[in-house]
Scaffold this active site. Structure first.
Site, PDB file in Angstrom:
ATOM      1  N   LYS A 113       0.824  -1.218   0.000  1.00 18.32           N
ATOM      2  CA  LYS A 113       0.000   0.000   0.000  1.00 18.32           C
ATOM      3  C   LYS A 113       0.852   1.259   0.000  1.00 18.32           C
ATOM      4  O   LYS A 113       0.460   2.269  -0.569  1.00 18.32           O
ATOM      5  CB  LYS A 113      -0.938   0.019   1.213  1.00 18.32           C
ATOM      6  CG  LYS A 113      -2.127  -0.910   1.084  1.00 18.32           C
ATOM      7  CD  LYS A 113      -3.205  -0.534   2.077  1.00 18.32           C
ATOM      8  CE  LYS A 113      -4.363  -1.502   2.049  1.00 18.32           C
ATOM      9  NZ  LYS A 113      -5.349  -1.207   3.091  1.00 18.32           N
ATOM     10  N   LYS A 196      -6.416 -11.159  -6.727  1.00 22.92           N
ATOM     11  CA  LYS A 196      -7.605 -11.271  -5.886  1.00 22.92           C
ATOM     12  C   LYS A 196      -8.642 -10.212  -6.266  1.00 22.92           C
ATOM     13  O   LYS A 196      -8.255  -9.095  -6.642  1.00 22.92           O
ATOM     14  CB  LYS A 196      -7.171 -11.057  -4.429  1.00 22.92           C
ATOM     15  CG  LYS A 196      -8.054 -11.737  -3.416  1.00 22.92           C
ATOM     16  CD  LYS A 196      -7.466 -11.592  -2.033  1.00 22.92           C
ATOM     17  CE  LYS A 196      -8.548 -11.127  -1.090  1.00 22.92           C
ATOM     18  NZ  LYS A 196      -8.212 -11.239   0.316  1.00 22.92           N
ATOM     19  N   LYS A 199     -11.699  -4.101  -4.477  1.00 18.28           N
ATOM     20  CA  LYS A 199     -12.451  -2.891  -4.802  1.00 18.28           C
ATOM     21  C   LYS A 199     -11.537  -1.785  -5.321  1.00 18.28           C
ATOM     22  O   LYS A 199     -11.997  -0.802  -5.857  1.00 18.28           O
ATOM     23  CB  LYS A 199     -13.241  -2.417  -3.591  1.00 18.28           C
ATOM     24  CG  LYS A 199     -12.378  -2.132  -2.380  1.00 18.28           C
ATOM     25  CD  LYS A 199     -13.233  -2.022  -1.132  1.00 18.28           C
ATOM     26  CE  LYS A 199     -12.365  -2.256   0.086  1.00 18.28           C
ATOM     27  NZ  LYS A 199     -13.080  -2.797   1.220  1.00 18.28           N
TER      28      LYS A 199
END
Ligand code: TRP
Length: 329
Positions: A113, A196, A199
């Site tokens: 991230k 995976k 969103k």
């Protein structure tokens, strides 16, 4: 304690998709019959990346509505919002003082991230995210933590922090165990089946629980598959395998039943049937989500009751931890 406790949570960040539903929420519905279960909407985690305040409020209600609509029963389980129980932030601070910079730097989710954005402008909260998660788990003395494969490392950290605290101050926390579901723990992206379902990827890559039937049909028909023609469970044919996994989880049929059913049929036929299965499976849930979203007062009431019950357990652990550290009371 009679029954073991289970704790898990989902961030209220915009979209809850089919991967979250099949991989997390659906298993929780079964778990709640076996364990004393606590399901949290982790809004303190959500703000480790910038959130629009209005959207955060909406997402928090929506996530709660999805828990309830999916069958998490507030009579069996505690459903609550993390920021309504101050003990989470407080225990996280105590755990910060025993957590090491090195072990947090090694968390793969943080590395992912923080590299997406500018590492220099990454929030301290994002770095500290796993300690807050450890606090969530340890506050409730949860032995069972149902999570996806990607969260295993975080639960491992929670175990290490619990052990370190117990060794230094005396037995305070139960050592939690991650429970990773088998099938469906990893529903993959529709347009890039090696990743995976997420969103944060393009809207065509996931099916949101709130997508309309037309959108669901479109997304499934466009889902990436290979150039083969037979409908078979073959992990090497990633795209097809992923769609078949979704079909299997929603239909409850076995692999061989499904392969027999689609013998002699092509990808198009299979996708059409899958789309209808997804649409009809989600329809009753969507109806309930609508009902809850139109009844905010009811949601507020359920959350308030949940926060009261959660606080009772959390505060008792927190008080014990503070005493062990030597804080005066
Ligand atoms: N980090 C988890 C996720 O993104 C969410 C989470 C926060 C969680 N606190 C938790 C999961 C405690 C299990 C237990 O999926």
């Amino acid at each position: 304690m009679t029954k073991q406790r289970a704790f898990s949570g989902i961030q209220p960040s915009g979209v809850i998709h089919l991967g979250n539903y099949l991989g997390a929420i659906l298993p929780w519905v079964r778990i709640q019959n076996k364990y004393e279960s606590i399901f949290c909407v982790v809004d303190l985690h959500a703000i480790t990346i910038p959130q629009d305040p209005k959207e955060l409020t909406e997402s928090t209600y929506l996530t709660t509505a999805i828990y309830l609509a999916s069958g998490i029963d507030p009579k069996k389980s505690i459903i609550f919002v993390q920021s309504q129980v101050p003990a989470h932030a407080e225990l996280a601070w105590l755990l910060n003082t025993i957590a090491h910079m090195g072990e947090l730097s090694r968390m793969t989710q943080f590395k992912d991230k923080s590299q997406k954005g500018n590492a220099e402008n990454t929030s301290v909260g994002l770095f500290d995210y796993p300690v807050l998660m450890a606090s969530d788990i340890l506050l409730y003395q949860a032995g069972i933590v149902p999570v996806g494969e990607d969260q295993k490392q975080h639960v491992e950290l929670a175990r290490n922090l619990a052990e370190r605290f117990n060794n230094r101050f005396g037995k305070t926390f139960i050592i939690p165990n991650p429970v990773i579901g088998k099938t469906g723990a990893r529903i993959m992206s529709l347009d890039n089946p090696s990743r995976k379902m997420s969103k944060s990827d393009s809207a065509g890559s996931y099916i949101a629980l709130t997508d309309s039937p037309e959108i669901i049909r479109k997304k499934i028909m466009r889902a990436v598959t290979d150039s083969g023609s037979t409908i078979k469970f073959d992990p090497k044919r990633e795209g097809l395998f992923n769609l078949l996994t979704i079909y299997q989880m929603l239909s409850g049929k076995t692999e061989s039943q499904i392969e027999k059913h689609f013998a002699g049929k092509g990808y198009g036929d299979f996708k059409k049937e899958l789309a209808e299965l997804v649409v009809t499976s989600l329809a009753p849930i969507q109806k309930k989500i609508d009902y809850y979203m139109k009844n905010r007062r009811l949601l507020d009431r359920i959350l308030k009751t949940g926060a009261t019950k959660a606080s009772r357990i959390a505060n008792s652990t927190l008080t014990e931890a503070k005493k062990k550290i030597g804080f005066v009371s």
